[in-house]
Structures are given as structure tokens and as C-alpha cells.
Write an enzyme that holds these catalytic residues in place. Structure first.
Site, short mmCIF file in Angstrom:
data_model
loop_
_atom_site.label_atom_id
_atom_site.label_comp_id
_atom_site.label_asym_id
_atom_site.label_seq_id
_atom_site.Cartn_x
_atom_site.Cartn_y
_atom_site.Cartn_z
N ASP A 97 -46.03 -54.56 -86.72
CA ASP A 97 -46.22 -53.18 -86.25
C ASP A 97 -45.12 -52.23 -86.70
O ASP A 97 -44.79 -51.27 -86.00
CB ASP A 97 -46.32 -53.14 -84.70
CG ASP A 97 -47.32 -54.15 -84.18
OD1 ASP A 97 -48.42 -54.21 -84.75
OD2 ASP A 97 -46.99 -54.90 -83.24
N LYS A 117 -46.40 -50.60 -91.70
CA LYS A 117 -46.65 -50.98 -93.11
C LYS A 117 -47.86 -50.28 -93.68
O LYS A 117 -47.87 -49.88 -94.83
CB LYS A 117 -46.89 -52.51 -93.21
CG LYS A 117 -45.73 -53.35 -92.80
CD LYS A 117 -46.08 -54.83 -92.87
CE LYS A 117 -47.01 -55.31 -91.79
NZ LYS A 117 -46.50 -55.29 -90.43
N GLY A 125 -52.98 -55.27 -87.70
CA GLY A 125 -53.56 -53.98 -87.33
C GLY A 125 -52.81 -52.90 -88.08
O GLY A 125 -51.70 -52.56 -87.72
N HIS A 126 -53.39 -52.43 -89.17
CA HIS A 126 -52.71 -51.41 -89.98
C HIS A 126 -53.39 -50.06 -89.76
O HIS A 126 -54.54 -49.88 -90.13
CB HIS A 126 -52.72 -51.81 -91.45
CG HIS A 126 -51.94 -53.06 -91.71
ND1 HIS A 126 -52.01 -53.77 -92.88
CD2 HIS A 126 -51.05 -53.72 -90.93
CE1 HIS A 126 -51.19 -54.82 -92.79
NE2 HIS A 126 -50.61 -54.81 -91.62
N THR A 127 -52.66 -49.17 -89.13
CA THR A 127 -53.25 -47.87 -88.78
C THR A 127 -53.02 -46.86 -89.89
O THR A 127 -51.89 -46.63 -90.30
CB THR A 127 -52.61 -47.35 -87.46
OG1 THR A 127 -52.71 -48.39 -86.50
CG2 THR A 127 -53.31 -46.11 -86.96
N GLN A 166 -48.29 -58.81 -90.19
CA GLN A 166 -47.32 -59.21 -89.18
C GLN A 166 -45.90 -58.84 -89.67
O GLN A 166 -45.76 -57.87 -90.38
CB GLN A 166 -47.39 -60.71 -88.84
CG GLN A 166 -48.66 -61.10 -88.08
CD GLN A 166 -49.87 -61.27 -88.96
OE1 GLN A 166 -49.81 -61.98 -89.97
NE2 GLN A 166 -50.96 -60.64 -88.61
N ARG A 213 -52.39 -54.42 -76.33
CA ARG A 213 -51.36 -54.81 -75.36
C ARG A 213 -50.12 -53.93 -75.56
O ARG A 213 -49.79 -53.55 -76.68
CB ARG A 213 -50.93 -56.27 -75.61
CG ARG A 213 -51.99 -57.27 -75.24
CD ARG A 213 -51.52 -58.67 -75.56
NE ARG A 213 -51.44 -58.91 -76.99
CZ ARG A 213 -50.94 -60.02 -77.53
NH1 ARG A 213 -50.48 -60.98 -76.76
NH2 ARG A 213 -50.92 -60.18 -78.83
N SER A 244 -39.69 -42.46 -92.70
CA SER A 244 -40.95 -41.91 -92.23
C SER A 244 -40.68 -41.12 -90.95
O SER A 244 -40.04 -41.62 -90.02
CB SER A 244 -41.92 -43.06 -91.97
OG SER A 244 -43.02 -42.61 -91.24
P1 IMP Z 1 -51.54 -65.11 -83.59
O1 IMP Z 1 -51.14 -64.61 -84.94
O2 IMP Z 1 -52.77 -64.47 -83.03
O3 IMP Z 1 -51.61 -66.62 -83.55
O4 IMP Z 1 -50.37 -64.71 -82.55
C1 IMP Z 1 -49.05 -65.27 -82.63
C2 IMP Z 1 -48.00 -64.22 -82.31
O5 IMP Z 1 -47.94 -63.25 -83.34
C3 IMP Z 1 -48.26 -63.44 -81.01
O6 IMP Z 1 -47.01 -63.13 -80.41
C4 IMP Z 1 -48.91 -62.15 -81.51
O7 IMP Z 1 -48.73 -61.08 -80.61
C5 IMP Z 1 -48.13 -61.94 -82.79
N1 IMP Z 1 -48.88 -61.15 -83.78
C6 IMP Z 1 -49.89 -61.56 -84.57
N2 IMP Z 1 -50.30 -60.57 -85.37
C7 IMP Z 1 -49.53 -59.52 -85.10
C8 IMP Z 1 -49.43 -58.19 -85.65
O8 IMP Z 1 -50.14 -57.79 -86.58
N3 IMP Z 1 -48.48 -57.38 -85.10
C9 IMP Z 1 -47.63 -57.80 -84.11
N4 IMP Z 1 -47.67 -59.03 -83.59
C10 IMP Z 1 -48.61 -59.88 -84.09
#
Ligand code: IMP
Length: 427
Positions: A16, A19, A43-45, A227, A306, A412
């Protein structure tokens, strides 16, 4: 020696970092953008023509009508979710499916992976990680457990049947014996997987071959990390991590190229730190300042909605990931969130730490030591040049450069594409 000039953009915190906006900004300089790890947990906004588009699986170049969007073999692919995202993108972009190329070696996420992820998170027998519940972990576990269903398998009925039986035997045993929930139907899953194969086949391509051909023609590719480096399964805050190499290490394996295929790596970091889900976060704020940052920064997850935990910039963890990712250049996002704050802190060192804690990023017990800087009164939100910056904001940037040992080349100052300042040329 050929200079490829492929380029990578990676998040350096717990995801987050913003990127999507930066990749979207840089992508007109490239002929393709490639996702190499993760899945639709990202989640890329993006703000495109004033409209908000949240991408989970599609590379951010999908908005560039002349660029290809590539999904490499390191990505775990949920066909259902991809189709939904394509339909959404189709509402305001043309030719999405024509410009999308997917590796046949991608591991698939099917309904039972999602079910397993959610059962395990809820179960008292397992540690809660706070996953996105989208089946990412189980799909990667299938890969290293050598029982994965890959996209290519869905093109051949006999092969799919054999592999899916073995795969579902495993999952149905767990659903039945471990979680006491309903088993998954082989026939239904089989038919769905065959139909996914049919629809995805025209978009399937040998991605490593394609990138090599593009490079040989002088075309450049941008690798888009998902991530963040601190969520990397090997180099992150294990076990509170995602299940892929979300750091630079994943670029080569996840695209099928050699490790020297990228000539520059840009790391993206927020001016502060956020984290979703469980796991240590030494600089986390539990006071009004944390609440203020979360509110002003709009820190609700783009994927699961969340709330994100917020804290000060952690330069100790940052220095470590700069090294482990060969980061040559930094982009600092959301600096404007500090507008109007009295003072700002940066964590410069940890107390109670030792070499082993730091190697394994076992950050549960470390205590952050801060340096404190003055805040600024004049807002920097939306500024397009450093000439208009208050001196305190420039001092903050210089301090980050000094403690991290890397130059901050992009800043940014807001969500819009135009609110991006290039301090130095990076491409
Ligand atoms: P998973 O990737 O769904 O298995 O989640 C594992 C951990 O990575 C959790 O703490 C998620 O909240 C975190 N996580 C996975 N994808 C993202 C992302 O794109 N942004 C922030 N945290 C992420």
C-alpha cells in the site's frame, strides 16, 4: 553486452505504498508492464481521467492503449476474479483482453483455495495472519507442494482430470478431517477449470520469450511489484508475510528471466508506515497522531477495506530492504499527509535488538529510537515543483536520504498523476 533497461518498481514497506500511481505514471515510457508475483490480494488504486480504478491482478499499464500488460508465471491467478476485473476495466478502457498476456505456467487459485484460506484463518488450531482470505497462501503452498493446477493444465482435459483429482483429494481430506466443513465437488471444479482454460487460452503466451523478444527489439519492460518487501516470504517479517517473493528476488523467478534482466529498481515508500493484518510493526502509533494520519491518509485497505495500522517512517527496516532489493532510487509518497503537523519522527535505530532479530526481521521486541523533525505550516498537497516546498519538508526528505543512504528521486504530493515531482531523472 546488450543493455535491456528493464525497470522495476517495488513497495518497500508492508504494501500500500502507492505503487499503482507511480507505475501508471511511468508506464508510458515502457512497452509493457509485467506483474511477477502475488495475486488479486494486491490493490493498486489509479485515478484515470478523474475516475478511480482499483486493480488487483491486472498490471497498471492496462490503461496505456499502446502497451502490453503481462502476467508472469510467479503470479497466482484467480480466473473468476480476473474476469470480473476485466469487465470493470472494459467499462472505460478499450481492448483490455487483446493487450493482456498471461503465462501458461501461472498457478491457479480456485474456489477451494479461498475456502481453505478462510477456514484456516478462522480455526483456533492455526496462527491468525490476517490474510486477505483470497486463497493466495494455499495456491503457493500447492506450488511448492508440487500439486498445483497451472493454467496450461486446463487446456488438456485428461491432464487436468488427473491433477485435479490429486489436488482435491488433498483439500477434501483437510476440509473433512481438519475443519469439519463440506467437501468440494470434483465435477463442478473440473468443469469450471475447463471453461477458464477455454476463455484464457487466447490471452496465454510464453512471457519470458515475449520479454526477451521485446528487449531484442529495443523495447523496455516495467516490472510491477505487488505487496511490499517486508511482506516477502523469505526477506520479510515471517510468518506475518504473504506467500511470494514480493521483493526484487521474485522478478527473475516470477518472469522466467535471468537476475540481470533489470537495470534499475525504484523503491516506493510512504512518508510514514502502514500495515494491514497481524504482525510486528515497531513504529506503530496508538495515539491521536496515528488516528490523524490514518484519517488524513485515507488508510483503509484497497483490497479488503480493513483499516491500516499507522506509524512513523522506519528507517532501520528501510535500510535493510534497500540492501536486499538492490534499490537505487526512492520515491516518497503521501508526504502531504504531514501538512500542518507540529513535528514528525523517523525511527533511526532499534533498542533491544540483535543481529539474529535483524536478520530474521523478528521485530516483536525491538524498541524504536526516534529523531524528531519540525513539521511545516504551508501545505504541500498537490504541489508540482520543489521550488514551492517549505524548507521543513525539504529537510524531511534530506533526512530520509541521509539515514537510508539512497537518493529520493520522486516525491508524490497527492493522488493525482500530476501531483508527482521528479527531483532527479530516473529513466
Ligand atoms: P495473503 O497475501 O492474503 O496471504 O495475506 C498475508 C499478509 O499480507 C496479510 O497480512 C495481508 O494483509 C498482507 N497483504 C497481502 N496483500 C497485501 C497488499 O496488497 N497490501 C498490503 N498488505 C497485503
Amino acid at each position: 553486452m546488450t543493455k535491456t533497461q528493464n525497470f522495476a518498481v517495488l513497495g518497500l514497506q508492508w504494501g500500500d505504498e502507492g505503487k499503482g500511481k507511480i507505475v501508471n505514471f511511468l508506464s508510458p515510457n515502457f512497452h509493457a508492464t509485467c506483474r511477477f508475483q502475488g495475486g488479486h490480494n494486491a490493490g493498486h488504486t489509479l485515478i484515470v481521467n478523474g475516475k478511480k480504478l482499483i486493480l488487483h491482478l491486472l498490471p497498471s499499464s492496462i490503461c496505456e492503449k499502446d502497451a502490453l500488460s503481462l502476467i508472469g508465471k510467479g503470479v497466482v491467478l484467480s480466473p473468476n476474479d480476473l474476469f470480473e476485473e476485466i469487465s470493470e476495466a472494459n467499462t472505460f478502457l478499450d481492448g483490455v483482453e487483446d493487450r493482456l498476456k498471461i503465462s501458461s505456467a501461472c498457478v491457479l487459485i480456485l474456489d477451494h483455495h479461498k475456502k481453505f484460506d478462510q477456514c484456516r484463518e478462522k480455526s483456533n488450531s492455526f496462527k491468525t495472519i490476517g490474510t486477505t482470505g483470497r486463497g493466495i497462501g494455499p495456491a503457493y503452498e500447492d506450488k511448492v507442494g508440487r500439486r498445483a493446477i497451472r493454467l496450461v493444465d486446463c487446456f488438456y482435459e485428461k491432464i487436468l482430470e488427473e491433477k485435479l483429482r490429486e489436488n482435491l483429494d488433498f483439500y477434501n481430506f483437510m476440509f473433512n478431517k481438519l475443519f469439519s466443513v463440506e467437501e468440494v465437488s470434483f465435477q463442478e471444479t473440473f468443469e469450471k477449470a475447463l471453461s477458464y482454460g477455454e476463455r484464457l487460452k487466447p490471452m496465454t503466451k510464453d512471457i519470458s520469450k515475449l520479454i526477451i523478444e521485446m528487449n531484442n527489439d529495443g523495447k523496455k519492460v516495467l516490472f510491477e511489484g505487488a505487496q511490499g518487501a517486508l511482506l516477502d516470504v523469505d526477506n520479510g517479517t515471517y510468518p506475518y508475510v504473504t506467500s511470494s517473493n514480493s521483493s526484487a528476488a521474485g522478478i527473475a523467478s516470477g518472469s522466467g528471466l535471468g537476475p540481470l534482466s533489470v537495470s534499475n529498481i525504484l523503491g516506493i515508500a510512504k512518508a510514514y508506515t502502514t500495515r494491514v493484518g497481524e504482525g510486528p510493526m515497531p513504529t506503530e502509533l496508538f495515539d491521536d497522531i496515528g488516528i490523524h494520519i490514518a484519517k488524513k491518509g485515507g488508510e483503509g485497505g484497497a483490497t479488503t477495506g480493513r483499516p491500516r495500522r499507522c506509524g512513523w517512517f522506519d528507517a532501520v527496516a528501510m535500510k535493510k530492504v534497500i540492501q536486499s532489493n538492490s534499490v537505487k532510487s526512492l520515491c516518497i509518497t503521501k508526504l502531504d499527509v504531514f501538512d500542518g503537523m507540529e513535528s514528525i519522527k523517523i525511527c533511526e535505530s532499534y533498542d533491544n535488538s540483535d543481529e539474529f532479530f535483524e536478520e530474521s526481521l523478528n521485530l516483536d521486541h525491538v524498541k524504536p529510537q526516534y529523531i524528531e523533525l519540525s513539521g511545516w505550516k504551508k501545505p504541500i498537497y498537490g504541489l508540482k515543483t520543489l521550488d514551492d516546498f517549505p524548507k521543513e519538508a525539504l529537510e524531511f526528505i534530506s533526512k530520509i536520504e541521509e539515514v537510508c543512504g539512497v537518493s529520493v528521486d520522486i516525491i508524490s504530493t497527492g493522488p493525482e498523476r500530476e501531483s508527482t515531482i521528479f527531483k532527479n531523472d530516473i529513466i
